[in-house]
Design a protein around this motif. Structure first.
Motif, short mmCIF file in Angstrom:
data_model
loop_
_atom_site.label_atom_id
_atom_site.label_comp_id
_atom_site.label_asym_id
_atom_site.label_seq_id
_atom_site.Cartn_x
_atom_site.Cartn_y
_atom_site.Cartn_z
N ALA A 1 19.59 6.46 -38.84
CA ALA A 1 18.21 6.11 -38.51
C ALA A 1 17.94 6.25 -37.01
CB ALA A 1 17.88 4.70 -38.99
N GLU A 2 18.86 5.75 -36.18
CA GLU A 2 18.70 5.85 -34.73
C GLU A 2 18.81 7.30 -34.27
OE1 GLU A 2 20.86 3.05 -32.32
OE2 GLU A 2 20.79 1.58 -33.94
N ARG A 3 19.75 8.02 -34.86
CA ARG A 3 19.95 9.43 -34.51
C ARG A 3 18.68 10.23 -34.77
NH1 ARG A 3 23.39 12.29 -38.76
NH2 ARG A 3 21.34 12.41 -39.70
N ASP A 4 18.11 10.06 -35.96
CA ASP A 4 16.93 10.84 -36.33
C ASP A 4 15.70 10.45 -35.52
OD1 ASP A 4 18.63 12.05 -38.12
OD2 ASP A 4 17.77 11.11 -39.91
N SER A 5 15.54 9.18 -35.25
CA SER A 5 14.43 8.71 -34.42
C SER A 5 14.53 9.28 -33.01
CB SER A 5 14.43 7.18 -34.38
OG SER A 5 13.49 6.71 -33.47
N TYR A 6 15.73 9.26 -32.46
CA TYR A 6 15.97 9.79 -31.12
C TYR A 6 15.70 11.30 -31.07
CZ TYR A 6 18.34 10.68 -26.69
OH TYR A 6 18.64 11.07 -25.40
N ALA A 7 16.19 12.02 -32.07
CA ALA A 7 15.99 13.47 -32.11
C ALA A 7 14.51 13.81 -32.11
CB ALA A 7 16.68 14.07 -33.33
N LEU A 8 13.71 13.04 -32.84
CA LEU A 8 12.26 13.28 -32.87
C LEU A 8 11.64 13.06 -31.49
CD1 LEU A 8 9.72 13.98 -34.45
CD2 LEU A 8 9.54 11.56 -35.09
N LYS A 9 12.07 12.03 -30.79
CA LYS A 9 11.57 11.77 -29.44
C LYS A 9 11.92 12.92 -28.50
CE LYS A 9 11.91 6.78 -29.97
NZ LYS A 9 12.70 5.59 -29.62
N VAL A 10 13.15 13.42 -28.59
CA VAL A 10 13.57 14.54 -27.75
C VAL A 10 12.79 15.79 -28.11
CG1 VAL A 10 15.51 16.04 -27.10
CG2 VAL A 10 15.86 13.56 -27.29
N TYR A 11 12.54 15.99 -29.40
CA TYR A 11 11.74 17.13 -29.86
C TYR A 11 10.34 17.08 -29.23
CZ TYR A 11 9.01 20.18 -32.87
OH TYR A 11 8.17 21.15 -33.33
N LYS A 12 9.74 15.91 -29.21
CA LYS A 12 8.41 15.76 -28.59
C LYS A 12 8.47 16.04 -27.10
CE LYS A 12 6.60 12.57 -32.05
NZ LYS A 12 6.19 11.18 -32.34
N ASN A 13 9.53 15.59 -26.43
CA ASN A 13 9.71 15.89 -25.01
C ASN A 13 9.83 17.40 -24.79
OD1 ASN A 13 9.76 13.15 -24.45
ND2 ASN A 13 11.98 13.04 -24.36
N LEU A 14 10.57 18.06 -25.68
CA LEU A 14 10.75 19.51 -25.58
C LEU A 14 9.42 20.23 -25.75
CD1 LEU A 14 12.76 21.89 -25.35
CD2 LEU A 14 12.94 21.82 -27.84
N ALA A 15 8.61 19.78 -26.71
CA ALA A 15 7.29 20.39 -26.93
C ALA A 15 6.42 20.22 -25.68
CB ALA A 15 6.61 19.77 -28.15
N THR A 16 6.45 19.04 -25.09
CA THR A 16 5.68 18.80 -23.86
C THR A 16 6.17 19.70 -22.74
OG1 THR A 16 5.31 16.51 -24.51
CG2 THR A 16 5.03 17.03 -22.18
N LEU A 17 7.48 19.84 -22.60
CA LEU A 17 8.07 20.71 -21.59
C LEU A 17 7.64 22.15 -21.81
CD1 LEU A 17 10.30 19.62 -19.51
CD2 LEU A 17 11.86 21.05 -20.80
N PHE A 18 7.70 22.59 -23.06
CA PHE A 18 7.33 23.96 -23.41
C PHE A 18 5.87 24.24 -23.05
CE2 PHE A 18 5.46 26.92 -26.52
CZ PHE A 18 6.19 28.06 -26.21
N PHE A 19 4.99 23.34 -23.42
CA PHE A 19 3.57 23.56 -23.14
C PHE A 19 3.24 23.45 -21.67
CE2 PHE A 19 3.20 22.68 -27.74
CZ PHE A 19 2.63 23.88 -28.10
N SER A 20 3.97 22.61 -20.93
CA SER A 20 3.73 22.54 -19.50
C SER A 20 4.19 23.81 -18.81
CB SER A 20 4.41 21.31 -18.89
OG SER A 20 5.81 21.45 -18.86
N LYS A 21 5.25 24.45 -19.32
CA LYS A 21 5.72 25.73 -18.76
C LYS A 21 4.71 26.83 -19.03
CE LYS A 21 10.72 25.24 -18.72
NZ LYS A 21 11.98 25.76 -19.25
N ARG A 22 4.09 26.79 -20.20
CA ARG A 22 3.12 27.83 -20.57
C ARG A 22 1.87 27.74 -19.71
NH1 ARG A 22 1.68 28.33 -26.53
NH2 ARG A 22 0.59 30.11 -25.68
N GLU A 23 1.52 26.54 -19.24
CA GLU A 23 0.31 26.35 -18.46
C GLU A 23 0.47 26.82 -17.02
OE1 GLU A 23 -0.68 22.25 -18.88
OE2 GLU A 23 -1.23 22.47 -20.99
N ARG A 24 1.68 27.06 -16.57
CA ARG A 24 1.92 27.47 -15.17
C ARG A 24 1.52 28.88 -14.94
NH1 ARG A 24 7.81 24.87 -14.46
NH2 ARG A 24 7.19 22.79 -14.95
#
Length: 158
Positions: free
Chosen positions: A135-158
């Motif tokens: 449960a903790e593993r999967d919850s954490y992975a989802l949070k990191v996935y959201k961070n990755l998506a934010t990182l990806f979109f911030s790179k695209r905006e540059r």
């Protein structure tokens, strides 16, 4: 930091000191980014996943030390848990070494690679960086996935 004593100053040179401090901070930020790329390359992990884990662990990527409810501590940018201190000592790495941002990032990449060896190049490995409890593993992975998506979109905006 050496900048702190200048920032409180009201002298005419305070603005010059502030500018110097900002330049030093920017150079430090670039150095940390280089550490992510270098550590990811060395351990053959994704630098963006590594950055996304760091954002989840300690978004300031500083020398923060946190005490956990189980008595263990997490140290630095990648919040390396004290449960790993014994293993790290076999490689000549002392707990105080984890306060060095770049070393901490390399050790975080090492830990993530260990999880990749166990779970493959999967989100389970990402989540296991934090906990192998499902449960903790999967919850954490989802949070990191959201961070990755934010990182990806911030790179695209540059």
């Amino acid at each position: 930091m050496a900048c702190a004593k200048f920032l409180g100053s009201r002298t005419a040179g305070a603005l010059s000191a502030l500018a110097l401090c900002l330049i030093m901070a920017q150079r430090s930020a670039f150095a940390v980014q280089d550490c992510f790329d270098a550590a990811a390359s060395y351990h053959q992990v994704s630098p963006d996943i590594l950055r996304s884990i760091a954002i989840q662990e300690n978004w300031r990527c500083d020398g923060t030390v946190r005490r956990n409810s189980n008595g263990s501590i997490d140290v630095g940018c990648m919040q390396i848990n004290s449960i790993h201190f014994s293993e790290l000592s076999r490689f000549g790495i002392a707990p105080s070494d984890l306060l060095d941002q770049c070393k901490n990032i390399y050790i975080g990449a090492w830990h993530y690679k260990k999880m990749m060896r166990r779970y493959g190049n999967t989100w389970m490995a990402v989540g296991a960086y934090h906990s192998e409890t499902i449960a903790e593993r999967d919850s954490y992975a989802l949070k990191v996935y959201k961070n990755l998506a934010t990182l990806f979109f911030s790179k695209r905006e540059r």
